[in-house]
Enzyme design. Structure first.
Site, PDB file in Angstrom:
ATOM      1  N   ASP A 194      -9.193  10.532   0.194  1.00  0.00           N
ATOM      2  CA  ASP A 194      -9.756  11.822   0.604  1.00  0.00           C
ATOM      3  C   ASP A 194      -9.250  12.885  -0.364  1.00  0.00           C
ATOM      4  O   ASP A 194      -8.269  12.674  -1.073  1.00  0.00           O
ATOM      5  CB  ASP A 194      -9.507  12.190   2.078  1.00  0.00           C
ATOM      6  CG  ASP A 194      -8.065  12.054   2.537  1.00  0.00           C
ATOM      7  OD1 ASP A 194      -7.145  12.107   1.690  1.00  0.00           O
ATOM      8  OD2 ASP A 194      -7.845  11.908   3.752  1.00  0.00           O
TER       9      ASP A 194
ATOM     10  N   ASN B 155       0.848  -1.198   0.000  1.00  0.00           N
ATOM     11  CA  ASN B 155       0.000   0.000   0.000  1.00  0.00           C
ATOM     12  C   ASN B 155       0.879   1.242   0.000  1.00  0.00           C
ATOM     13  O   ASN B 155       1.880   1.284   0.706  1.00  0.00           O
ATOM     14  CB  ASN B 155      -0.846  -0.052   1.297  1.00  0.00           C
ATOM     15  CG  ASN B 155      -1.940   0.982   1.374  1.00  0.00           C
ATOM     16  OD1 ASN B 155      -2.710   1.132   0.423  1.00  0.00           O
ATOM     17  ND2 ASN B 155      -2.042   1.679   2.500  1.00  0.00           N
TER      18      ASN B 155
ATOM     19  N   HIS C  14      -4.712   9.880  -1.350  1.00  0.00           N
ATOM     20  CA  HIS C  14      -4.831  11.117  -0.559  1.00  0.00           C
ATOM     21  C   HIS C  14      -4.592  12.267  -1.536  1.00  0.00           C
ATOM     22  O   HIS C  14      -3.456  12.643  -1.814  1.00  0.00           O
ATOM     23  CB  HIS C  14      -3.794  11.149   0.562  1.00  0.00           C
ATOM     24  CG  HIS C  14      -4.071  10.177   1.655  1.00  0.00           C
ATOM     25  ND1 HIS C  14      -5.191  10.258   2.461  1.00  0.00           N
ATOM     26  CD2 HIS C  14      -3.387   9.082   2.085  1.00  0.00           C
ATOM     27  CE1 HIS C  14      -5.179   9.268   3.345  1.00  0.00           C
ATOM     28  NE2 HIS C  14      -4.104   8.531   3.135  1.00  0.00           N
TER      29      HIS C  14
ATOM     30  N   GLU D  24      -7.419   4.728   0.918  1.00  0.00           N
ATOM     31  CA  GLU D  24      -7.459   5.812   1.917  1.00  0.00           C
ATOM     32  C   GLU D  24      -7.933   7.120   1.292  1.00  0.00           C
ATOM     33  O   GLU D  24      -7.422   8.201   1.601  1.00  0.00           O
ATOM     34  CB  GLU D  24      -6.062   6.013   2.543  1.00  0.00           C
ATOM     35  CG  GLU D  24      -5.481   4.739   3.127  1.00  0.00           C
ATOM     36  CD  GLU D  24      -4.128   4.942   3.814  1.00  0.00           C
ATOM     37  OE1 GLU D  24      -3.729   6.101   4.054  1.00  0.00           O
ATOM     38  OE2 GLU D  24      -3.470   3.929   4.110  1.00  0.00           O
TER      39      GLU D  24
HETATM   40  O1  G3I Z   1      -2.343   8.533  20.573  1.00  0.00           O
HETATM   41  C1  G3I Z   1      -1.653   9.757  20.753  1.00  0.00           C
HETATM   42  C2  G3I Z   1      -2.144  10.466  21.957  1.00  0.00           C
HETATM   43  O2  G3I Z   1      -1.840   9.706  23.121  1.00  0.00           O
HETATM   44  C3  G3I Z   1      -1.491  11.849  22.033  1.00  0.00           C
HETATM   45  O3  G3I Z   1      -2.037  12.572  23.092  1.00  0.00           O
HETATM   46  C4  G3I Z   1      -1.737  12.619  20.735  1.00  0.00           C
HETATM   47  C5  G3I Z   1      -1.018  13.959  20.731  1.00  0.00           C
HETATM   48  O4  G3I Z   1      -0.810  14.428  19.403  1.00  0.00           O
HETATM   49  O5  G3I Z   1      -1.261  11.856  19.660  1.00  0.00           O
HETATM   50  C6  G3I Z   1      -1.905  10.614  19.538  1.00  0.00           C
HETATM   51  O6  G3I Z   1      -1.363   9.975  18.435  1.00  0.00           O
HETATM   52  C7  G3I Z   1      -1.779  10.442  17.189  1.00  0.00           C
HETATM   53  C8  G3I Z   1      -2.355   9.257  16.409  1.00  0.00           C
HETATM   54  O7  G3I Z   1      -2.683   9.642  15.112  1.00  0.00           O
HETATM   55  C9  G3I Z   1      -3.603   8.699  17.089  1.00  0.00           C
HETATM   56  O8  G3I Z   1      -4.602   9.674  17.115  1.00  0.00           O
HETATM   57  C10 G3I Z   1      -0.589  11.013  16.442  1.00  0.00           C
HETATM   58  O9  G3I Z   1      -0.141  12.197  17.075  1.00  0.00           O
HETATM   59  C11 G3I Z   1      -0.963  11.302  15.012  1.00  0.00           C
HETATM   60  O10 G3I Z   1       0.220  11.662  14.289  1.00  0.00           O
HETATM   61  C12 G3I Z   1      -1.553  10.069  14.363  1.00  0.00           C
HETATM   62  O11 G3I Z   1      -1.929  10.412  13.059  1.00  0.00           O
HETATM   63  C13 G3I Z   1      -2.234   9.309  12.225  1.00  0.00           C
HETATM   64  C14 G3I Z   1      -1.242   9.239  11.077  1.00  0.00           C
HETATM   65  O12 G3I Z   1      -1.591   8.168  10.205  1.00  0.00           O
HETATM   66  C15 G3I Z   1       0.175   9.011  11.582  1.00  0.00           C
HETATM   67  O13 G3I Z   1       1.045   8.889  10.522  1.00  0.00           O
HETATM   68  C16 G3I Z   1      -3.620   9.498  11.667  1.00  0.00           C
HETATM   69  O14 G3I Z   1      -4.575   9.454  12.720  1.00  0.00           O
HETATM   70  C17 G3I Z   1      -3.933   8.417  10.640  1.00  0.00           C
HETATM   71  O15 G3I Z   1      -5.162   8.689  10.013  1.00  0.00           O
HETATM   72  C18 G3I Z   1      -2.833   8.410   9.602  1.00  0.00           C
HETATM   73  O16 G3I Z   1      -3.092   7.423   8.661  1.00  0.00           O
HETATM   74  C19 G3I Z   1      -2.132   7.278   7.606  1.00  0.00           C
HETATM   75  C20 G3I Z   1      -2.152   5.811   7.201  1.00  0.00           C
HETATM   76  O17 G3I Z   1      -1.916   5.005   8.299  1.00  0.00           O
HETATM   77  C21 G3I Z   1      -1.133   5.545   6.102  1.00  0.00           C
HETATM   78  N1  G3I Z   1      -1.298   6.441   5.005  1.00  0.00           N
HETATM   79  C22 G3I Z   1      -1.359   7.840   5.310  1.00  0.00           C
HETATM   80  C23 G3I Z   1      -2.441   8.109   6.367  1.00  0.00           C
HETATM   81  C24 G3I Z   1      -2.549   9.590   6.635  1.00  0.00           C
HETATM   82  O18 G3I Z   1      -1.404  10.098   7.223  1.00  0.00           O
END
Ligand code: G3I
Length: 461
Positions: free
Chosen positions: A265, A198, A234, A263
């Site tokens: 959007d 992916n 994306h 994914e």
């Molecule tokens: O869980 C912690 C929490 O404890 C903390 O308080 C908070 C503070 O910022 O962060 C939380 O973690 C976050 C996590 O999502 C869970 O919500 C991270 O900061 C945040 O960076 C993370 O973002 C995720 C991202 O991947 C990370 O790379 C997004 O939700 C998620 O939708 C996104 O998904 C990715 C796919 O896996 C792969 N392709 C791209 C896509 C978009 O980036």
């Protein structure tokens, strides 16, 4: 007397039974994104995440029939599942699976091997221990979710945008062999799950997609058990639509793998406006149509369904509004309807976010029935608000259609999707976008109106 009462009750029960059956049938016939996708043998899904599962207005839509599939946005990633070496915590992933099973959603597992959201202990391991750690993580997690996920993103985002391999603890320790090793380990743990690679920015043809294509080709040639390629999609309206997306998906399918939009959007620079919404709708329509045109494109997943829970604003400052439902969980008439028509459906009613302040949205006007080799166009106002309205025209009959009408009240089209517009004064001419040449075809538009918004007489030739 007693026999008569029993007979009467039996008649009543039979009647009630019939009535119940009819209601159930009517509900089952409701058009949803999933029902439209399923008619073509595909799924339509939405990612989700654990904090959102306590939002009952949100879960009512996620589990309410629009979707037939979900992907946990974070709950099955390495840092969540194995935060310290050898200690596995499936609580969050299990919560998503439990919700999915209760609401008839298939689950795509995401993701076993990724450079991101990787706990520090993995990066700190000596290179000689990386392979064992990788294989143990995959074996444990894929075994736990065996029978509960239908597909895995085994390896996520292995490439840089220029098509070179991304450095990661796995690549540094094992070179690109970590990819084949991951797939073989996943197959051994769960022989029934479809195993995907992916990535993003591989949706259209270009250096990164070429690198992915060559990798998948070589994995297949080497007998590595890879079943599918995920295209994250994306997208951003300010960067243009990916080049030759349908042809790109098709060339991967021709390697003998499934493809999926994993994914999707479509973000924009905020604030939203009608022109950006219309462009976004075109992108959604194009992606959906590209998938639908490829037999081995098995499904489409949007990366959550509502702007309320989109990852975009926290990653791209000043951007957002990327999903078909807004932050108030209201469907956007543009993006949602564009998906519907892309899936081969027809827009059935005005979308909820449109304030009805003009002509009845159900009003429509058709051109005359077509003679052989001709066409018919039906013009419909699907939503109207003070100063603006959304129209839709469906075309049946011959390929290579041209639709014409003349506005009687000074209406002016600002954006049109699914076709090429030429408006000269009140006279409108629309010819098909390249992908929309063959009926049944639909195009939509946003236009201004003032005072009166009469239905025009449409002609199709
Ligand atoms: O869980 C912690 C929490 O404890 C903390 O308080 C908070 C503070 O910022 O962060 C939380 O973690 C976050 C996590 O999502 C869970 O919500 C991270 O900061 C945040 O960076 C993370 O973002 C995720 C991202 O991947 C990370 O790379 C997004 O939700 C998620 O939708 C996104 O998904 C990715 C796919 O896996 C792969 N392709 C791209 C896509 C978009 O980036």
């Amino acid at each position: 007397m007693r026999r008569k009462i029993i007979a009467g009750a039996a008649t009543l029960l039979a009647a009630v039974g019939t009535f119940t059956f009819v209601v159930t049938r009517a509900e089952a016939a409701t058009q949803t994104l999933q029902s439209l996708a399923a008619a073509g043998g595909r799924y339509f899904g939405s990612a989700t995440d654990n904090p959102e599962l306590t939002d009952t207005a949100y879960t009512a839509i996620l589990g309410g029939g629009e979707f037939g599939q979900t992907t946990p946005g974070n709950a099955m990633k390495w840092d969540t599942i194995e935060p310290t070496q050898g200690t596995f915590n499936y609580t969050k992933g299990d919560a998503v699976v439990t919700f999915a099973q209760a609401h008839n959603l298939k689950v795509r597992g995401h993701t076993l091997v990724w450079h991101n959201q990787l706990p520090g202990w993995v990066s700190a391991l000596p290179a000689a221990q990386l392979q064992a750690a990788l294989e143990n993580h995959i074996t444990q997690e894929a075994t736990h979710y065996k029978g509960k996920v239908f597909a895995w993103d085994v390896v996520n985002e292995p490439f840089n945008d220029d098509g070179t391999f991304r450095t990661s603890p796995f690549y540094n320790a094992m070179g690109s062999d970590y990819i084949a090793d991951a797939f073989r380990t996943a197959r051994a743990a769960d022989p029934d799950a479809k195993l995907y690679i992916n990535d993003y920015n591989t949706d259209g043809q270009g250096a990164k997609a070429d690198a992915m294509y060559n990798l998948v080709k070589s994995l297949k040639a080497a007998g590595v058990p890879i079943d599918g390629v995920g295209f994250q999609a994306h997208l951003a309206i300010q960067y243009g639509f990916p080049t030759n997306m349908q042809a790109n998906l098709q060339r991967f399918a021709d390697l003998g793998v499934d493809v999926a939009i994993t994914e999707l959007d479509v973000r924009m620079v905020l604030p939203r406006d009608s022109a950006k919404d219309a462009t976004q709708a075109t992108y959604y329509n194009n992606v959906v149509k590209a998938c639908v045109a490829v037999t081995r494109c098995v499904g489409i997943t949007i990366w959550d369904y509502t702007d309320k829970y989109s990852w975009v604003p926290s990653t791209f400052s000043g951007q957002g509004a990327a999903l078909p439902w807004d932050e108030n969980l209201v469907k956007k008439p543009t993006a949602y309807d564009a998906i519907v028509t892309g899936l081969g459906g027809t827009v059935q009613s005005p979308s909820a976010s449109v304030t009805s302040a003009g002509p009845s949205p159900s009003k429509s006007a058709s051109s005359s029935p077509p003679a052989a080799g001709a066409c018919t166009a039906t013009y419909k106002i699907v939503g109207s608000w003070p100063g603006g309205f959304q129209g839709e025209v469906s075309v049946t009959g011959k390929a290579g259609w041209t639709v014409r009408w003349t506005f009687a009240n000074g209406q002016t089209i600002s954006q049109l999707w699914g076709g090429t517009l030429s408006q000269s004064g009140s006279a409108v001419t629309v010819t098909p976008a390249s992908w929309n040449n063959t009926p049944p075809a639909t195009f939509g538009f946003l236009a201004s109106w003032n005072g009166t918004n009469a239905l025009p007489t449409v002609a199709c030739s």
